[in-house]
Design an enzyme around this catalytic site. Sequence first.
Site, PDB file in Angstrom:
ATOM      1  N   LYS A 123      11.948 -16.339  -9.176  1.00 45.42           N
ATOM      2  CA  LYS A 123      11.804 -15.317 -10.229  1.00 45.42           C
ATOM      3  C   LYS A 123      10.805 -15.811 -11.276  1.00 45.42           C
ATOM      4  O   LYS A 123       9.949 -15.070 -11.742  1.00 45.42           O
ATOM      5  CB  LYS A 123      13.141 -15.015 -10.923  1.00 45.42           C
ATOM      6  CG  LYS A 123      14.155 -14.248 -10.137  1.00 45.42           C
ATOM      7  CD  LYS A 123      13.845 -12.783  -9.929  1.00 45.42           C
ATOM      8  CE  LYS A 123      13.141 -12.563  -8.629  1.00 45.42           C
ATOM      9  NZ  LYS A 123      13.883 -12.348  -7.439  1.00 45.42           N
ATOM     10  N   TRP A 127      -2.980  -2.580  -1.663  1.00 42.56           N
ATOM     11  CA  TRP A 127      -2.743  -4.017  -1.777  1.00 42.56           C
ATOM     12  C   TRP A 127      -3.685  -4.636  -0.745  1.00 42.56           C
ATOM     13  O   TRP A 127      -3.494  -4.458   0.456  1.00 42.56           O
ATOM     14  CB  TRP A 127      -1.282  -4.369  -1.465  1.00 42.56           C
ATOM     15  CG  TRP A 127      -0.952  -5.809  -1.710  1.00 42.56           C
ATOM     16  CD1 TRP A 127      -0.597  -6.383  -2.888  1.00 42.56           C
ATOM     17  CD2 TRP A 127      -0.946  -6.860  -0.733  1.00 42.56           C
ATOM     18  NE1 TRP A 127      -0.369  -7.727  -2.717  1.00 42.56           N
ATOM     19  CE2 TRP A 127      -0.578  -8.051  -1.412  1.00 42.56           C
ATOM     20  CE3 TRP A 127      -1.216  -6.924   0.642  1.00 42.56           C
ATOM     21  CZ2 TRP A 127      -0.465  -9.282  -0.763  1.00 42.56           C
ATOM     22  CZ3 TRP A 127      -1.102  -8.156   1.286  1.00 42.56           C
ATOM     23  CH2 TRP A 127      -0.735  -9.317   0.583  1.00 42.56           C
ATOM     24  N   GLU A 167       7.148 -15.763  -9.875  1.00 45.72           N
ATOM     25  CA  GLU A 167       6.488 -14.492  -9.595  1.00 45.72           C
ATOM     26  C   GLU A 167       6.171 -13.671 -10.837  1.00 45.72           C
ATOM     27  O   GLU A 167       5.174 -12.967 -10.842  1.00 45.72           O
ATOM     28  CB  GLU A 167       7.209 -13.654  -8.528  1.00 45.72           C
ATOM     29  CG  GLU A 167       8.634 -13.399  -8.741  1.00 45.72           C
ATOM     30  CD  GLU A 167       9.282 -12.605  -7.615  1.00 45.72           C
ATOM     31  OE1 GLU A 167       8.596 -12.028  -6.777  1.00 45.72           O
ATOM     32  OE2 GLU A 167      10.523 -12.567  -7.610  1.00 45.72           O
ATOM     33  N   GLU A 212      16.236 -19.424  -6.053  1.00 44.97           N
ATOM     34  CA  GLU A 212      15.980 -18.041  -6.471  1.00 44.97           C
ATOM     35  C   GLU A 212      15.500 -17.990  -7.929  1.00 44.97           C
ATOM     36  O   GLU A 212      14.586 -17.237  -8.266  1.00 44.97           O
ATOM     37  CB  GLU A 212      17.260 -17.209  -6.267  1.00 44.97           C
ATOM     38  CG  GLU A 212      17.227 -15.786  -6.817  1.00 44.97           C
ATOM     39  CD  GLU A 212      16.143 -14.884  -6.224  1.00 44.97           C
ATOM     40  OE1 GLU A 212      15.486 -15.278  -5.247  1.00 44.97           O
ATOM     41  OE2 GLU A 212      15.936 -13.784  -6.777  1.00 44.97           O
ATOM     42  N   CYS A 246       0.850  -1.191   0.000  1.00 47.77           N
ATOM     43  CA  CYS A 246       0.000   0.000   0.000  1.00 47.77           C
ATOM     44  C   CYS A 246       0.887   1.243   0.000  1.00 47.77           C
ATOM     45  O   CYS A 246       1.932   1.261   0.635  1.00 47.77           O
ATOM     46  CB  CYS A 246      -0.952   0.112   1.189  1.00 47.77           C
ATOM     47  SG  CYS A 246      -2.154  -1.197   1.282  1.00 47.77           S
ATOM     48  N   HIS A 285      15.365 -38.515  -5.220  1.00 48.36           N
ATOM     49  CA  HIS A 285      14.601 -38.832  -4.006  1.00 48.36           C
ATOM     50  C   HIS A 285      13.131 -38.463  -4.157  1.00 48.36           C
ATOM     51  O   HIS A 285      12.428 -38.320  -3.162  1.00 48.36           O
ATOM     52  CB  HIS A 285      15.218 -38.116  -2.806  1.00 48.36           C
ATOM     53  CG  HIS A 285      16.626 -38.522  -2.547  1.00 48.36           C
ATOM     54  ND1 HIS A 285      16.961 -39.778  -2.082  1.00 48.36           N
ATOM     55  CD2 HIS A 285      17.796 -37.870  -2.746  1.00 48.36           C
ATOM     56  CE1 HIS A 285      18.283 -39.858  -1.971  1.00 48.36           C
ATOM     57  NE2 HIS A 285      18.812 -38.717  -2.379  1.00 48.36           N
ATOM     58  N   LYS A 298       5.793  -4.879  -3.717  1.00 48.99           N
ATOM     59  CA  LYS A 298       7.136  -4.809  -3.137  1.00 48.99           C
ATOM     60  C   LYS A 298       7.015  -4.251  -1.724  1.00 48.99           C
ATOM     61  O   LYS A 298       6.094  -3.522  -1.428  1.00 48.99           O
ATOM     62  CB  LYS A 298       7.990  -3.872  -3.997  1.00 48.99           C
ATOM     63  CG  LYS A 298       9.477  -4.198  -3.934  1.00 48.99           C
ATOM     64  CD  LYS A 298      10.217  -3.471  -5.003  1.00 48.99           C
ATOM     65  CE  LYS A 298      11.695  -3.757  -4.940  1.00 48.99           C
ATOM     66  NZ  LYS A 298      12.039  -5.075  -5.471  1.00 48.99           N
ATOM     67  N   ASN A 315      -2.142   2.256   5.536  1.00 45.98           N
ATOM     68  CA  ASN A 315      -1.300   1.145   5.134  1.00 45.98           C
ATOM     69  C   ASN A 315      -1.044   0.326   6.394  1.00 45.98           C
ATOM     70  O   ASN A 315      -0.615   0.873   7.401  1.00 45.98           O
ATOM     71  CB  ASN A 315       0.014   1.729   4.559  1.00 45.98           C
ATOM     72  CG  ASN A 315       1.090   0.697   4.342  1.00 45.98           C
ATOM     73  OD1 ASN A 315       0.817  -0.491   4.315  1.00 45.98           O
ATOM     74  ND2 ASN A 315       2.318   1.168   4.168  1.00 45.98           N
ATOM     75  N   GLY A 316      -1.356  -0.963   6.369  1.00 42.84           N
ATOM     76  CA  GLY A 316      -1.148  -1.799   7.558  1.00 42.84           C
ATOM     77  C   GLY A 316      -2.391  -2.617   7.850  1.00 42.84           C
ATOM     78  O   GLY A 316      -3.283  -2.731   7.002  1.00 42.84           O
ATOM     79  N   ARG A 364       4.072  -0.716  -4.649  1.00 44.99           N
ATOM     80  CA  ARG A 364       3.717  -1.141  -3.295  1.00 44.99           C
ATOM     81  C   ARG A 364       2.334  -1.786  -3.231  1.00 44.99           C
ATOM     82  O   ARG A 364       1.928  -2.280  -2.169  1.00 44.99           O
ATOM     83  CB  ARG A 364       3.729   0.059  -2.341  1.00 44.99           C
ATOM     84  CG  ARG A 364       5.067   0.722  -2.213  1.00 44.99           C
ATOM     85  CD  ARG A 364       4.968   1.899  -1.273  1.00 44.99           C
ATOM     86  NE  ARG A 364       4.715   1.467   0.085  1.00 44.99           N
ATOM     87  CZ  ARG A 364       5.644   1.161   0.954  1.00 44.99           C
ATOM     88  NH1 ARG A 364       6.904   1.256   0.618  1.00 44.99           N
ATOM     89  NH2 ARG A 364       5.341   0.777   2.169  1.00 44.99           N
TER      90      ARG A 364
HETATM   91  C1  F6R Z   1      11.208 -11.531  -4.836  1.00 44.33           C
HETATM   92  C2  F6R Z   1      11.000 -10.454  -3.896  1.00 44.33           C
HETATM   93  C3  F6R Z   1      10.562 -10.784  -2.517  1.00 44.33           C
HETATM   94  C4  F6R Z   1      11.441  -9.992  -1.521  1.00 44.33           C
HETATM   95  C5  F6R Z   1      10.939 -10.212  -0.081  1.00 44.33           C
HETATM   96  C6  F6R Z   1      11.829  -9.520   0.923  1.00 44.33           C
HETATM   97  O1  F6R Z   1      11.614 -11.059  -6.076  1.00 44.33           O
HETATM   98  O2  F6R Z   1      11.173  -9.314  -4.229  1.00 44.33           O
HETATM   99  O3  F6R Z   1      10.641 -12.137  -2.268  1.00 44.33           O
HETATM  100  O4  F6R Z   1      12.760 -10.422  -1.655  1.00 44.33           O
HETATM  101  O5  F6R Z   1       9.648  -9.725   0.022  1.00 44.33           O
HETATM  102  O6  F6R Z   1      11.910  -8.154   0.671  1.00 44.33           O
HETATM  103  P1  F6R Z   1      13.006  -7.260   1.354  1.00 44.33           P
HETATM  104  O7  F6R Z   1      14.332  -7.650   0.796  1.00 44.33           O
HETATM  105  O8  F6R Z   1      12.633  -5.862   1.002  1.00 44.33           O
HETATM  106  O9  F6R Z   1      12.939  -7.525   2.824  1.00 44.33           O
END
Ligand code: F6R
Length: 618
Positions: free
Chosen positions: A494, A74, A497, A490, A2, A513, A613, A100-101, A27
């Site tokens: 990627k 969000w 997502e 990782e 948010c 396994h 994010k 936000n929260g 966000r």
């Molecule tokens: C994946 C991604 C998320 C962040 C996670 C932690 O591409 O962006 O998995 O890595 O939400 O975010 P931070 O690093 O900001 O604590």
Amino acid sequence: MCGIVGYVGRSEAAPILLDGLRRLEYRGYDSAGVAIVDGDRVETRKCAGRIAALAKLMAEKPASGSFGISHTRWATHGKVNDENAHPHFDASGKIALVHNGVIENYQALKEQLNRDGNHDFHSQTDTEVLAHLIGSIYQQLDGKDSKARLVNAVRAALKQVIGTYGIAVVHANIPDFIIGARRGSPLVLGVGKDENFLASDVSAIVAYTRDAVYLNDFDVVAVERDKFEISSLAGETGDHQVSKVEFTAEDIKKGDYPHYMLKEIFEQPDSVRDAMRGRLSLEDCTAKLGGLNMTPEQLRDVGRVVLTGCGTALHAAMVGEYLIEQLASIPTEVEYASEFRHRNTPMTPDTLVFAVSQSGETADTLGALRESRRKGYRTLGICNNVASTIARESDGGVYMHAGPEIGVAATKSFTSQLVILTLIGLLLGRMRNLSTAEGTRIIKELETLPGQIEEVLKLSDQVKAIAKKYVDVGGMLFFGRQFNFPIAVEGALKMKEITYLFAEGHPSAELKHGIIALVRPDLPSIFIAPDDAVFSKNLNNIEQIKARKGPIIAITSGNGAKQLKGLANEIVSLPDVADCLSPILTVIPLQLLAYHLAVELGRDVDKPRNLAKSVTVE
Ligand code: F6R
């Protein structure tokens, strides 16, 4: 998670609020809205969908006024629709609020409000309950000074709240006045000339001012055109510091790139260079990390390391475990921040904890940091956002200096985290058994990395061709060993997502396994198999998949390509580098593969569905 933007000044608020929301869209992008005060009326426009939908609505039905608040959502409570979009109003319709929260006790507060008076709720949100609570207290308070009355009502309401909030509040009859408050969700005050701003993140307002005050938990700020006052929830006024934002509006532009994610992938030669700039000492064959705030004796006394974080940051921590154990021989563990904060992990007094977080605002990582400090462990941050809560609340740490990361999928912050964890391993190692020769070798290899990353980026077209060829696959499996096992995880994250394809990452040897049951012709296996100490072991696993007609995409280096010829369907060959540094190169083709595949599939790369994010809720 948010985004909030508030403006009070002499200009029209609407374009400033919309511009800020566009910059905060990463966000959250479920719905958006504004409340602009015009005379003694609050004009509100809100709708489900992106900021573009709100902008269209505002073009059709403009709202004029020189102060207002806005929000991009969000969803946490209540589905994504126009009614649940913020702002929300109190019962009088005069007080508007964006939030936000999460208000955890919103049901109890709602019942209390319904018992005490007449409250019609128009949404399913926790936020609307808070707006009603503030309004109800405002009605009950006396006093001619309506500004003080509103501030007191906000304070009294927030004292009843269990949960987290970053809020902005306006009242139709109190001109040029916005209240902001935070607990657990970031809020920053932008200080301008004859105008002031509120935002969840400085990137929303950096085009207007680079002077910022980062609010602390339990701060309440009363913002006017030419002044502001910060006090605590208890009503005490305190000190505040105006800081210079370290980046400019230029740094957050997409430039000629079609997506932020691609821009950020291509920024990695610079971001990796910046992560190590001024931190290498060839003379002492070690790293210099003054921000850790630890004496050589204290560093020598570290008996155990715990690395914690979420998502991509957690995957960096997983590489960090291998790095620190290899370079410094210190037992190291990785903990999901969300688990660590709630369980009773046995820890020794000589444990050093690192919270790894790009944003420095992730709720679970912040919770883990606070829990660790509460228990008395020295807890350091590895953050990109220098003004973040984690950076401010930790005992010290190392900044990534990667520059703003806007794409929801983390890319450059990951490689910066890997560099920093290498520096930490090097520093701790050189205080123990790591030889000068080995220290020098690592430093020299680190210094060649930016140039090697440039070489890897030249493979983008090859990776794009692979993405086009495999666009119809049903999913992907990712495998790697040792330093590159976390890269498999990782790479899969990627892929999930931004393409929404099913993807899993595993240690290569786990294949037999159980996972091998999944192997089929339309499910490629991506092997991260550089020419390292475990290359021949990876080769065995590749043979096992080949025997079962599974397509193989191999990421390799050195002589690996020769040995994989005829075995792998696709081979991406990278420059040679020390085993422990190879993840910094091997992850890049995986970022590119996810990116190009997502573009081929027509996905919204920078704003993938359901994501946001900076995850500031649990
Ligand atoms: C994946 C991604 C998320 C962040 C996670 C932690 O591409 O962006 O998995 O890595 O939400 O975010 P931070 O690093 O900001 O604590």
